[in-house]
Design a protein around this motif. Structure first.
Motif, PDB file in Angstrom:
ATOM      1  N   HIS A 184       0.824  -1.213   0.000  1.00 49.07           N
ATOM      2  CA  HIS A 184       0.000   0.000   0.000  1.00 49.07           C
ATOM      3  C   HIS A 184       0.859   1.265   0.000  1.00 49.07           C
ATOM      4  N   ASP A 185       2.084   1.143  -0.522  1.00 49.37           N
ATOM      5  CA  ASP A 185       2.998   2.278  -0.696  1.00 49.37           C
ATOM      6  C   ASP A 185       3.170   3.117   0.563  1.00 49.37           C
ATOM      7  N   GLY A 186       3.230   2.454   1.714  1.00 52.97           N
ATOM      8  CA  GLY A 186       3.467   3.154   2.967  1.00 52.97           C
ATOM      9  C   GLY A 186       2.245   3.808   3.577  1.00 52.97           C
ATOM     10  N   ASN A 187       1.090   3.677   2.947  1.00 49.72           N
ATOM     11  CA  ASN A 187      -0.131   4.296   3.470  1.00 49.72           C
ATOM     12  C   ASN A 187      -0.625   3.477   4.661  1.00 49.72           C
ATOM     13  N   GLN A 188      -0.420   4.026   5.852  1.00 52.30           N
ATOM     14  CA  GLN A 188      -0.749   3.300   7.075  1.00 52.30           C
ATOM     15  C   GLN A 188      -2.250   3.102   7.253  1.00 52.30           C
ATOM     16  N   SER A 189      -3.045   4.050   6.827  1.00 52.52           N
ATOM     17  CA  SER A 189      -4.499   3.918   6.966  1.00 52.52           C
ATOM     18  C   SER A 189      -5.018   2.754   6.129  1.00 52.52           C
ATOM     19  N   ARG A 190      -4.560   2.656   4.878  1.00 45.74           N
ATOM     20  CA  ARG A 190      -4.995   1.541   4.022  1.00 45.74           C
ATOM     21  C   ARG A 190      -4.457   0.216   4.540  1.00 45.74           C
ATOM     22  N   ALA A 191      -3.196   0.203   4.975  1.00 42.67           N
ATOM     23  CA  ALA A 191      -2.611  -1.031   5.507  1.00 42.67           C
ATOM     24  C   ALA A 191      -3.372  -1.495   6.746  1.00 42.67           C
ATOM     25  N   ALA A 192      -3.693  -0.578   7.643  1.00 47.52           N
ATOM     26  CA  ALA A 192      -4.435  -0.928   8.854  1.00 47.52           C
ATOM     27  C   ALA A 192      -5.806  -1.494   8.497  1.00 47.52           C
ATOM     28  N   ILE A 216      -7.098  -3.794  11.694  1.00 45.11           N
ATOM     29  CA  ILE A 216      -6.741  -3.152  12.957  1.00 45.11           C
ATOM     30  C   ILE A 216      -6.795  -1.644  12.745  1.00 45.11           C
ATOM     31  N   ASN A 217      -6.853  -0.890  13.843  1.00 44.98           N
ATOM     32  CA  ASN A 217      -6.871   0.560  13.647  1.00 44.98           C
ATOM     33  C   ASN A 217      -5.450   1.087  13.441  1.00 44.98           C
ATOM     34  N   ARG A 218      -5.365   2.293  12.932  1.00 44.96           N
ATOM     35  CA  ARG A 218      -4.072   2.867  12.570  1.00 44.96           C
ATOM     36  C   ARG A 218      -3.140   3.013  13.770  1.00 44.96           C
ATOM     37  N   ALA A 219      -3.699   3.365  14.927  1.00 45.15           N
ATOM     38  CA  ALA A 219      -2.870   3.503  16.138  1.00 45.15           C
ATOM     39  C   ALA A 219      -2.251   2.158  16.527  1.00 45.15           C
ATOM     40  N   THR A 220      -3.020   1.099  16.411  1.00 45.16           N
ATOM     41  CA  THR A 220      -2.497  -0.236  16.708  1.00 45.16           C
ATOM     42  C   THR A 220      -1.408  -0.606  15.713  1.00 45.16           C
ATOM     43  N   LEU A 221      -1.637  -0.286  14.441  1.00 51.30           N
ATOM     44  CA  LEU A 221      -0.618  -0.552  13.420  1.00 51.30           C
ATOM     45  C   LEU A 221       0.670   0.179  13.758  1.00 51.30           C
ATOM     46  N   ARG A 222       0.566   1.457  14.106  1.00 51.23           N
ATOM     47  CA  ARG A 222       1.770   2.239  14.429  1.00 51.23           C
ATOM     48  C   ARG A 222       2.513   1.632  15.634  1.00 51.23           C
ATOM     49  N   LYS A 223       1.764   1.181  16.626  1.00 55.84           N
ATOM     50  CA  LYS A 223       2.374   0.567  17.810  1.00 55.84           C
ATOM     51  C   LYS A 223       3.121  -0.707  17.400  1.00 55.84           C
TER      52      LYS A 223
END
Length: 94
Positions: A66-74, A79-86
């Protein structure tokens, strides 16, 4: 525990017909790992070991797809984006 232990060849045949390619890959890898360690116990537990080994590459590949897009990856990971970042921080991927 009263689990029935199938011979390895029967267990493999039984699971191959109903598993996805990913499930088959995990099954093969776990069978190989268990054959390698024999009766030696995994200090951290096999479940924890598999999760630790699989989660980092999973996150890395989904994020790259997803080319680094954390929202799409999450969203894809469920999972939610905050969980992904953690999780990314835990695995040194930030």
């Amino acid at each position: 525990m009263n689990a029935v232990r199938l011979p390895v060849t029967e267990a493999v045949r039984e699971t191959q017909s109903s598993q996805s390619a990913l499930g088959e890959c995990v099954g093969r890898t776990v069978r190989r790992y268990l054959a390698d360690i024999g009766d030696t116990e995994c200090a951290e537990g096999l479940h924890a070991l598999v999760i630790r080994e699989v989660e980092g590459p999973l996150l890395r590949e989904v994020l790259a797809f997803h080319d680094g897009n954390q929202s799409r990856a999450a969203a894809v990971l469920g999972i939610n984006r905050a969980t992904l970042r953690k999780k990314l921080a835990t695995h040194g991927l930030l």
